[in-house]
Design a protein around this motif. Structure first.
Motif, short mmCIF file in Angstrom:
data_model
loop_
_atom_site.label_atom_id
_atom_site.label_comp_id
_atom_site.label_asym_id
_atom_site.label_seq_id
_atom_site.Cartn_x
_atom_site.Cartn_y
_atom_site.Cartn_z
N LEU A 40 1.40 -7.39 -2.63
CA LEU A 40 1.26 -5.41 -2.50
C LEU A 40 0.71 -6.01 -0.91
CD1 LEU A 40 -2.61 -6.13 -3.67
CD2 LEU A 40 -0.69 -4.88 -4.40
N GLU A 41 1.80 -7.51 -0.35
CA GLU A 41 2.29 -7.07 1.21
C GLU A 41 3.70 -6.55 1.39
OE1 GLU A 41 2.55 -10.56 3.27
OE2 GLU A 41 0.92 -12.04 2.27
N VAL A 42 4.63 -6.16 0.64
CA VAL A 42 5.68 -5.56 0.80
C VAL A 42 6.03 -3.92 -0.34
CG1 VAL A 42 6.99 -7.69 1.38
CG2 VAL A 42 6.73 -6.56 -1.79
N GLU A 43 4.74 -3.85 -0.86
CA GLU A 43 5.28 -2.49 -2.29
C GLU A 43 3.66 -1.64 -1.58
OE1 GLU A 43 6.17 -0.30 -5.28
OE2 GLU A 43 7.07 -2.30 -4.61
N GLY A 44 4.40 -0.70 -1.30
CA GLY A 44 4.01 0.83 -0.06
C GLY A 44 2.26 1.28 -1.26
N GLY A 45 1.57 1.28 -0.69
CA GLY A 45 0.11 1.85 -1.69
C GLY A 45 -0.45 1.06 -1.17
#
Length: 416
Positions: free
Chosen positions: A142-147
């Motif tokens: 979640l730190e690197v995935e946009g959303g």
């Protein structure tokens, strides 16, 4: 005084052009249509490209300004026809989880997220979806995935290590499976196995992945061990520690991977490290080529409109020969006559440009509301469309205007 005279001449030319359009509705309509189509295509393409660029930039930027990517395939456009010579990267050994752990142990690296992708059939009650996209990640994704995580929770490191049967879904898949009901805690079947929905994740929608067909997100080990998703095309997202430059982290990753993959000093890399800027550059090349084709098509519309300008202005010169003679007899110079007819031509094409812009802006608004593309007409596109239409009018109206300006006043007054 000269400026005022120019403005009055400009206004007069516009009024005469409007009268000419009324008198020659069919010819003028075809001319305006050609210009409007050309401007419409440019407007729509500019709006679409602007929206696509916005979505892609957001998705890539979500990983962070210093983040970079490690892949088996090149992060740039290359010619690949399937042969070993044109696609040497297809024979590269895959990246591995052990290599990812080694990278995460570097002093310059804060986080490494490994990812694999696939698809799987999904079933819930009487709803059966034959193929839904699947993304599997290692913890920290979640730190690197946009959303955004809009409901429930993320999976834990322990769940990833144990290959726990847990899954997150996007909003579209929740709608398709559960309608208006809640999703958290529901049991669904993936590839014949039972999984528990623990969260709802909404990614940044782009033109390349709107999420309209639904999407699953799960632990890396779960996908690998329970659904037998292959790791041959695994990729990594690497995030450097705070205060460490991306170049320093990339150099350390490069050295470690070359050592891990037993490459000699003279051997070429059998992996690729890409930055967000390089990916955007590759994307812009693809979109730029597509946009160039649309520009050519719109140019055809402008040329059709330009030919119409020549025809209608030639007719206008012929019909107004006596008027031109009178104006010259009263002191109008060649420059004044030339200016008047060029203003008429530019007005004709300008009307077509405005119509094309209005229609294009309307379609862009519909696109923005009905699709994941954040389409918007940039101001530069508006200016370019108006300038292009005016230039078309002037360029194609020059010949009739010169003919009018060169008329002999005596011959013009005798014209019947």
């Amino acid at each position: 005084m000269r400026i005022l005279d120019r403005l009055l001449a400009l206004l007069e030319g516009v009024v005469i052009a409007v009268d000419a359009i009324r008198a020659n509705k069919v010819r003028a309509g075809l001319t305006i249509l050609g210009i409007a189509v050309g401007v419409f295509v440019v407007t729509i393409m500019s709006a679409a490209v602007h929206g696509i660029n916005s979505g892609v930039s957001k998705a890539i930027a979500a990983a962070g300004p210093t983040t970079f990517f490690v892949t088996k395939w090149p992060g740039e456009l290359v010619s690949c026809n399937g042969s070993a010579d044109s696609c040497p990267w297809r024979r590269f050994p895959p990246l591995t989880i052990d290599q990812a752990r080694g990278i995460e142990g570097l002093s310059s690296v804060k986080l490494v997220v490994s990812q694999i992708g696939s698809s799987t059939p999904v079933k819930y009650a009487d709803r059966d979806l034959p193929s839904v996209g699947l993304n599997a990640y290692t913890p920290g994704w979640l730190e690197v995935e946009g959303g955004a995580l809009v409901d429930g929770r993320d999976f834990t490191a322990a769940e990833n290590d144990a290959a726990a049967p847990v899954v997150l879904i996007n909003g579209k898949l929740r709608e398709r499976l559960f309608g208006d009901g809640g999703a958290i805690g529901k049991e669904i079947r993936l590839g014949g196995q039972q999984f528990t929905v623990i969260g709802v994740f909404e990614p940044i929608a782009t033109a390349f992945d709107s999420g309209e067909k639904g999407r699953l997100y799960m632990p890396f080990e779960t996908a690998k061990r329970r659904l037998d998703v292959g790791v041959n095309w695994m990729q990594m997202t690497v995030k450097p520690r705070d205060g460490v430059t991306r170049d320093v982290a990339m150099d350390e990753v490069l050295g470690l991977l070359r050592t891990e993959r037993r490459l000699r000093p003279g051997d070429a890399n059998n992996f690729h490290i890409s930055t967000p800027e390089k990916i955007l550059e590759m994307y812009n090349k693809v979109v730029g080529a597509f946009f160039l084709v649309m520009i050519v098509l719109s140019a055809v519309g402008l040329i059709v409109g330009g030919v119409g300008v020549v025809a209608i202005m030639m007719i206008s010169v012929t019909e107004r020969t006596r008027e031109i003679g009178v104006r010259k007899a009263l002191g109008a110079t060649k420059a004044i006559i030339l200016w008047q007819f060029l203003v008429e031509a530019a007005t004709l094409t300008g009307i077509g440009a405005v119509i094309g812009l209005v229609l294009g802006t309307g379609i862009a608004a519909v696109m923005r509301n009905m699709t994941p593309i954040e389409a918007a007409v940039p101001p530069t596109a508006v200016v370019a469309a108006l300038v292009a239409s005016a230039f078309t009018g002037i360029a194609f109206g020059m010949l009739p205007a010169i003919r009018a300006a060169r008329l002999d006043p005596v011959d013009a007054l005798r014209y019947e």
